[in-house]
Enzyme design. Structure first.
Site, PDB file in Angstrom:
ATOM      1  CB  CYS A  95      45.559  46.360  29.428  1.00 43.64           C
ATOM      2  SG  CYS A  95      44.686  45.981  27.866  1.00 43.64           S
ATOM      3  CG  HIS A  98      41.593  45.062  31.416  1.00 41.87           C
ATOM      4  ND1 HIS A  98      42.165  46.177  31.994  1.00 41.87           N
ATOM      5  CD2 HIS A  98      41.623  45.274  30.074  1.00 41.87           C
ATOM      6  CE1 HIS A  98      42.520  47.035  31.043  1.00 41.87           C
ATOM      7  NE2 HIS A  98      42.206  46.512  29.880  1.00 41.87           N
ATOM      8  CD  GLU A 134      42.206  46.031  35.549  1.00 44.12           C
ATOM      9  OE1 GLU A 134      42.110  46.849  34.614  1.00 44.12           O
ATOM     10  OE2 GLU A 134      42.788  44.931  35.429  1.00 44.12           O
TER      11      GLU A 134
END
Length: 301
Positions: A142, A235, A237
């Site tokens: 990011c 993102h 994750e």
């Protein structure tokens, strides 16, 4: 994957309860293999939450991974206790004479600031320069991806008319490249940001390859030749409820945010969001560790 972390790291207990195999130093030293050494520069404000997310992502190969967390010395946030930082984090000065197989640079909520106005910008650029010689492959996430592609390739970010937040559809390009091996032609991934990177600037750089993007959210995956630098502008994750937490945080601040796109059923925040990106998150981190870290790194660092 057996992940080797300090035995009393709070994230270890959380992931053990999820039936993810976590290893501490005592067991790790009994295995006659060299673990991959991964250092994570965690500049997210909620560090413990990010620890859990990233360790979960690194948990899906048979490779043993030894994780070191570092934070910036030039800026110490207030959202993580000093005790936690003292026990589980080092700084760049502590590791600058070491070599690592992989580096992860997280995002940070500073994207609307000019680069040089970020309090730890000089320290971050020092780490990114160090990574060229001391790290086999670096994964930027990011804002970390925007900072990395600016520092290494001079491609600047620009402000969006409004925040991108939600779960967006992406298309895979150059699917023979190992980083996207196993990806579907079309897949979902979260984004949460106020700025973006110009796609044409990336396309015009012969050293960079676009691997996935979205018509609505823009670039997601970009890599340099041989995967020395990998940039993830979304993102993958994130947990199921991370966007929900961000949305409710912004509501409490009076920002009046839009409901995250394609996230809640019927766009109703009272509905529990579906987890629709975990498989591709696992594929991304597994491919990174296998093809760009394990397969590229020397046995003796």
């Amino acid at each position: 994957m057996p992940i080797n972390v300090q035995g009393d790291l709070p994230a270890k207990q959380i992931l053990t309860e999820e039936n993810i195999f976590m290893m501490d130093e005592t067991r790790a030293i009994t295995q006659d293999i060299r673990p991959l050494k991964i250092v994570i520069l965690n500049i997210m404000p909620l560090k413990e939450e990010t620890e859990v997310q990233l360790l979960r992502c690194l948990s899906n190969t048979p490779l043993q991974v030894e994780v070191t967390f570092i934070s910036t010395a030039s800026y110490i946030g207030t959202n993580t206790s000093k005790n936690h930082l003292d026990r589980f984090y080092l700084t760049y000065d502590d590791i600058k004479d070491s070599r690592f197989d992989g580096l992860i640079i997280t995002g940070a909520p500073v994207e609307l600031q000019n680069w040089e106005d970020v309090l730890y910008w000089d320290e971050l650029t020092q780490i990114m320069e160090w990574s060229k010689t001391n790290v086999t492959s670096t994964l930027h996430i990011c804002w970390g991806a925007q900072a990395g592609i600016y520092y290494h390739y001079g491609i600047d970010k620009y402000n969006l008319p409004e925040k991108i937040s939600g779960i967006y559809t992406h298309k895979v390009h150059n699917r023979k490249i190992p980083l996207v091996r196993g990806f579907d032609d079309v897949f979902l991934a979260p984004h949460s940001r106020y700025t973006s990177i110009n796609k044409e600037s990336v396309m015009n750089n012969p050293e960079l390859t676009i691997l996935a993007d979205s018509d609505e959210a823009g670039l997601l995956l970009v890599m340099s030749e041989m995967g020395k630098q990998i940039f993830v502008f979304g993102h993958l994750e994130y947990d199921r409820l991370t966007l929900d937490s961000e949305y409710r945080r912004d509501l409490a601040k009076g920002i009046n945010p839009k409901i995250p796109f394609n996230y809640y059923k019927d766009d109703n925040p009272d509905n529990k969001p579906l987890l629709t990106w975990r498989a591709h998150s696992n594929a991304l981190y597994t491919n990174w560790l296998n093809y760009y870290v394990y397969q590229q790194t020397p046995f003796i660092l």
